[in-house]
Design an enzyme around this catalytic site. Structure first.
Site, PDB file in Angstrom:
ATOM      1  N   CYS A  16       0.812  -1.229   0.000  1.00 13.04           N
ATOM      2  CA  CYS A  16       0.000   0.000   0.000  1.00 13.04           C
ATOM      3  C   CYS A  16       0.845   1.278   0.000  1.00 13.04           C
ATOM      4  CB  CYS A  16      -0.967  -0.047   1.172  1.00 13.04           C
ATOM      5  SG  CYS A  16      -2.396   1.020   0.937  1.00 13.04           S
TER       6      CYS A  16
ATOM      7  N   HIS B 264      -3.525  -5.865   2.285  1.00 12.85           N
ATOM      8  CA  HIS B 264      -3.184  -5.917   3.710  1.00 12.85           C
ATOM      9  C   HIS B 264      -3.734  -7.225   4.273  1.00 12.85           C
ATOM     10  CE1 HIS B 264      -2.105  -1.636   4.146  1.00 12.85           C
ATOM     11  NE2 HIS B 264      -3.115  -1.351   3.360  1.00 12.85           N
TER      12      HIS B 264
HETATM   13  N1  GLN Z   1      -2.069   6.712   2.261  1.00  7.17           N
HETATM   14  C1  GLN Z   1      -2.305   5.780   1.247  1.00  7.17           C
HETATM   15  C2  GLN Z   1      -3.685   5.827   0.641  1.00  7.17           C
HETATM   16  O1  GLN Z   1      -4.664   6.041   1.329  1.00  7.17           O
HETATM   17  C3  GLN Z   1      -1.952   4.402   1.733  1.00  7.17           C
HETATM   18  C4  GLN Z   1      -2.899   3.820   2.732  1.00  7.17           C
HETATM   19  C5  GLN Z   1      -2.425   2.508   3.294  1.00  7.17           C
HETATM   20  O2  GLN Z   1      -1.240   2.189   3.272  1.00  7.17           O
HETATM   21  N2  GLN Z   1      -3.338   1.739   3.816  1.00  7.17           N
HETATM   22  O3  GLN Z   1      -3.791   5.624  -0.545  1.00  7.17           O
END
Ligand code: GLN
Length: 261
Positions: free
Chosen positions: A107, A210
């Site tokens: 992510c 995740h």
């Molecule tokens: N900040 C990033 C987004 O919202 C990554 C979020 C995350 O790693 N869950 O796209």
């Protein structure tokens, strides 16, 4: 286990170092579990393994000592802190990725390795430019959240169906001939439009999954361990099977909910 590998194991040579990048800043939705899974699955095969934290005060050379790299996801604020630090260590990380050191970047980490991450119209965070992609976050709070299943396009992985959970505001677009981690079967993926999920570059994977991703996808964990071993010792390794009954059950629930199996 094949004969060549067997001879090379248990001799004290077989030791893997997992470089765990910025765990205190980059670890959302259970991502830290991925490191525990990698350690357990390596040890389950008699390969000793250790995780070394690489963070803000670590010298760049620590990255070069890792046989496998992992960085989890984060919200935008942490990403900015890490981006500023990692920019100074970029050449060492890029060299490792290009050398084929396997890595899993989830992510926010995936976004950081790309060309840039833009939030709304006024904020643009430069990326490391290691992955040939960029990410745009419209900043409207319209996030891509839910369970996801994809068909991995990873040569040599023993099970191509990969299941997990995604939660991101950023939309990632691959450039030129960059290959995706997989094709989306259910869920949003990189941007909800082109049916692609993540990126595969050399032996590094960027992904939005995740969960932690490796808890439901032991084949992916083993692919990473196998590549780490191969790059370090120059020998392919055939990993003995482990009791994955619990993992199989967790996968089955997700795949069934996605209407796939
Ligand atoms: N900040 C990033 C987004 O919202 C990554 C979020 C995350 O790693 N869950 O796209």
């Amino acid at each position: 286990m094949n004969e060549t590998t067997e001879k090379n194991m248990g001799t004290g040579r077989d030791h893997l170092v997992i470089g765990w990048l910025y765990p205190e800043l980059m670890s959302t939705y259970g991502d830290q579990g991925n490191v525990r899974i990698l350690l357990d699955r390596a040890k389950g095969r008699g390969i000793s393994a250790e995780a070394r934290i690489i963070s803000l005060d670590s010298p760049a050379r620590e990255i070069a000592k890792a046989d496998l790299l992992f960085m989890g996801g984060a919200q935008d604020q942490s990403q900015k802190i890490v981006s500023d630090d990692l920019m100074k260590k970029k050449s060492v990380l890029e060299e490792a990725v290009k050398r084929g050191v396997p890595g899993l970047y989830v992510c926010g980490a995936y976004q950081l390795l790309g060309q840039h991450y833009a939030i709304g119209e006024h904020t643009k965070m430069p990326g490391l430019g290691i992955f040939d992609c960029h990410t745009e976050n419209p900043g409207t709070g319209n996030r891509m959240i839910g369970e996801i299943v994809l068909e991995a396009e990873v040569p040599g992985i023993s099970d191509r169906l990969v299941a997990g959970f995604e939660n991101h505001g950023g939309r990632t677009f691959l450039h030129n001939s960059a290959g995706s981690f997989g094709k989306v079967k259910s869920g949003f993926g990189n941007n909800g439009e082109d049916g692609k999920e993540g990126i595969l570059y050399k032996n590094s994977i960027g992904t939005y999954l995740h969960g932690p991703i490796l808890s439901k996808n032991p084949a992916l964990a083993d692919w990473l361990i196998g590549k780490a071993y191969e790059i370090k010792y120059g020998l392919p390794v055939e990993l003995a099977s482990l009791d994955d009954d619990f993992e199989r059950k967790a996968r089955a629930v997700l795949l069934k909910r996605a209407g796939i199996r």
